[in-house]
Design a protein around this motif. Structure first.
Motif, short mmCIF file in Angstrom:
data_model
loop_
_atom_site.label_atom_id
_atom_site.label_comp_id
_atom_site.label_asym_id
_atom_site.label_seq_id
_atom_site.Cartn_x
_atom_site.Cartn_y
_atom_site.Cartn_z
N MET A 35 0.85 -1.12 0.06
CA MET A 35 -0.21 -0.14 0.10
C MET A 35 0.88 1.18 0.06
N ALA A 36 1.93 1.27 0.69
CA ALA A 36 2.94 2.29 0.96
C ALA A 36 3.55 2.65 -0.65
N HIS A 37 3.89 1.60 -1.41
CA HIS A 37 4.63 1.61 -2.71
C HIS A 37 3.87 1.64 -3.72
N VAL A 38 2.61 1.08 -3.84
CA VAL A 38 2.26 0.88 -5.17
C VAL A 38 0.80 1.82 -5.29
N SER A 62 5.56 -0.78 -10.20
CA SER A 62 5.74 0.16 -8.97
C SER A 62 6.44 -0.63 -8.01
N LEU A 63 6.75 -2.09 -7.95
CA LEU A 63 7.29 -2.70 -6.78
C LEU A 63 8.11 -4.00 -7.42
N PRO A 66 11.24 0.58 -6.33
CA PRO A 66 11.47 0.07 -5.31
C PRO A 66 11.46 -1.56 -5.20
N ILE A 67 12.45 -1.99 -4.28
CA ILE A 67 12.42 -3.39 -4.06
C ILE A 67 11.73 -3.54 -2.54
N ILE A 71 7.65 4.61 6.08
CA ILE A 71 7.11 3.78 7.39
C ILE A 71 5.96 4.73 7.63
N TRP A 72 5.84 6.06 7.43
CA TRP A 72 5.00 6.98 7.76
C TRP A 72 3.72 6.41 6.84
N ARG A 73 3.83 6.09 5.68
CA ARG A 73 2.83 5.79 4.74
C ARG A 73 2.33 4.25 5.17
N ALA A 74 3.35 3.53 5.55
CA ALA A 74 2.98 2.15 6.11
C ALA A 74 2.16 2.26 7.27
N ARG A 75 2.40 3.17 8.26
CA ARG A 75 1.80 3.48 9.36
C ARG A 75 0.25 3.96 9.09
N ARG A 76 0.15 4.61 8.10
CA ARG A 76 -1.13 4.99 7.52
C ARG A 76 -1.96 4.11 7.13
N ALA A 77 -1.33 3.09 6.35
CA ALA A 77 -1.99 1.85 5.81
C ALA A 77 -2.39 0.91 7.07
#
Ligand SMILES: Cc1ncc(COP(=O)(O)O)c(C=O)c1O
Length: 374
Positions: free
Chosen positions: A79-82, A144-145, A177-178, A229-235
């Motif tokens: 969710m944070a990357h794609v 995207s990933l 990103p990987i 990590i901010w985006r992952a936290r929101r997800a």
């Protein structure tokens, strides 16, 4: 993926279905009882903060996020990357593709392009490059990933060396990103005898699990840049994964990652040694051959040299009917294994399995093969 094996309601006495069956150690239980806690959604749980800090430092990344499961760790990473309409390139036998209920499609709104991996779990880099979509063509999803699974479960849980990720990074266009699904990343680090940070140096994000061979009862950690990590936290919040006094859970993870004798990382080497012993014994049993699926050519003998972590995968001669009968006969003798749908039987060593258990598994297997011989 369905795990074809007789299941529950009572776990088998000698349970090698997975390393997810491990129980928390006594040190984990007392750390959990005493853990200082706070409201982690407010960012106030000191034990969560300590675990996230420890994980980020160990993996050499800026920040970390505690999540309830490896599946959620992978999902918040996607969710944070794609973006919606994006596409993920992944090994065709990966957990993200096969075992996470198509969350990449259902939740992320993305496509997934599976690439056949080598017997060591690596997607050929040329094939990855060929799979990248033309971003100037409005017909195409947006690549995207790229996902790497380390250890790669379906290839006997082979560890992926850092050199592969470095070559992949160098070949990919900048900005693509990987993500490493490192559910068993610490098994890889122990097997390769390398610091875990080295394995993920060229990755943008990583999920690793505390709840498998590391023996914590619950939890995984996602690591990456502070912004990621901010985006992952929101997800995580969106998914309902913002937990409150979750330091009780993180306390067990902190014990797992300790350097001292209570830590559970270094002891993974024992699981690897026992898996090798199990493979050596199984190799001698008539009716046990190699998976013929990714790991080795069909019909050859199981090669214990390929067992470098805690998975032993093999095939029972005689097809699906005998495989089911073999698993049932094992279970009647107190031993639990599972089979992947493509026919591989899986035995996974962990802290609950000692040398005597390996001998018992070999006895039970010999009896089960004899009892089901066509
Ligand atoms: C390679 C891999 N990735 C991710 C996961 C997901 O972990 P969890 O069961 O905690 O959701 C697993 C679980 O076995 C796994 O084997």
């Amino acid at each position: 993926m369905s795990y074809a094996a007789p299941q529950g309601p009572v776990a088998p006495a000698i349970d090698v279905r997975s390393d997810t069956v491990t129980h928390p150690t006594p040190a984990m239980r007392s750390a959990m009882a005493e853990a200082p806690v706070g409201d982690d959604v407010f960012g106030d749980d000191p034990t969560i903060l300590a675990l996230e800090g420890r994980a980020a430092a160990l993996l050499g990344k800026e920040a970390a996020l505690f999540v309830p499961s490896g599946t959620m760790g992978n999902l918040v990473s996607l969710m944070a990357h794609v973006p919606r309409g994006g596409e993920v390139i992944s090994p065709s036998e990966s957990h993200i593709f096969n075992d996470e209920a198509a969350n990449y499609a259902v939740v992320v709104g993305a496509g997934l392009r599976p690439i056949a991996e080598t017997p060591d779990g690596e997607m050929p880099i040329e094939a990855v490059l060929d799979a990248i979509q033309d971003s100037s063509d409005p017909h195409c999803p947006i690549t995207s990933l790229v996902v790497v699974e380390n250890c790669h479960a379906h290839t006997m849980s082979r560890p992926i060396a850092p050199d592969y990720v470095a070559r992949l990074r160098a070949a990919l266009p900048p900005g693509l990103p990987i993500h490493v699904d490192g559910a068993r990343l610490f098994n890889a680090a122990v097997a390769l005898d390398l610091p875990v940070a080295e394995l993920v140096r060229d990755a943008d994000s990583v999920t690793f699990c505390l709840s498998k061979g590391l023996c914590a009862p619950v939890g995984s950690v996602v690591v990456g840049s502070a912004d990621f990590i901010w985006r992952a936290r929101r997800a995580r919040k969106l998914l309902g994964g913002g937990l409150r006094q979750a330091g009780i859970l993180a306390a067990a993870g902190l014990v797992a990652l300790q350097d001292g004798p209570e830590g559970t990382v270094q002891r993974l080497a024992e699981d690897h040694r026992r898996a090798r012993t199990l493979a050596e014994g199984l190799r001698e049993q008539e009716g046990i051959i190699t998976p013929g699926h990714l790991a080795q050519p069909e019909g050859t003998l199981l090669d214990p040299e390929r067992v470098t972590t805690n998975f032993v995968l093999f095939t029972v001669t005689g097809g699906a009917e005998r495989r089911t009968a073999y698993l049932t006969a094992l279970r009647e003798r107190g031993v639990g294994m599972v089979a992947y749908p493509h026919g591989q039987v899986r035995a996974v060593t962990h802290r609950g399995i000692d040398d005597a258990d390996i001998a018992s598994i070999l006895d039970a297997s010999a009896q089960a093969l004899a009892a089901t011989r066509p």
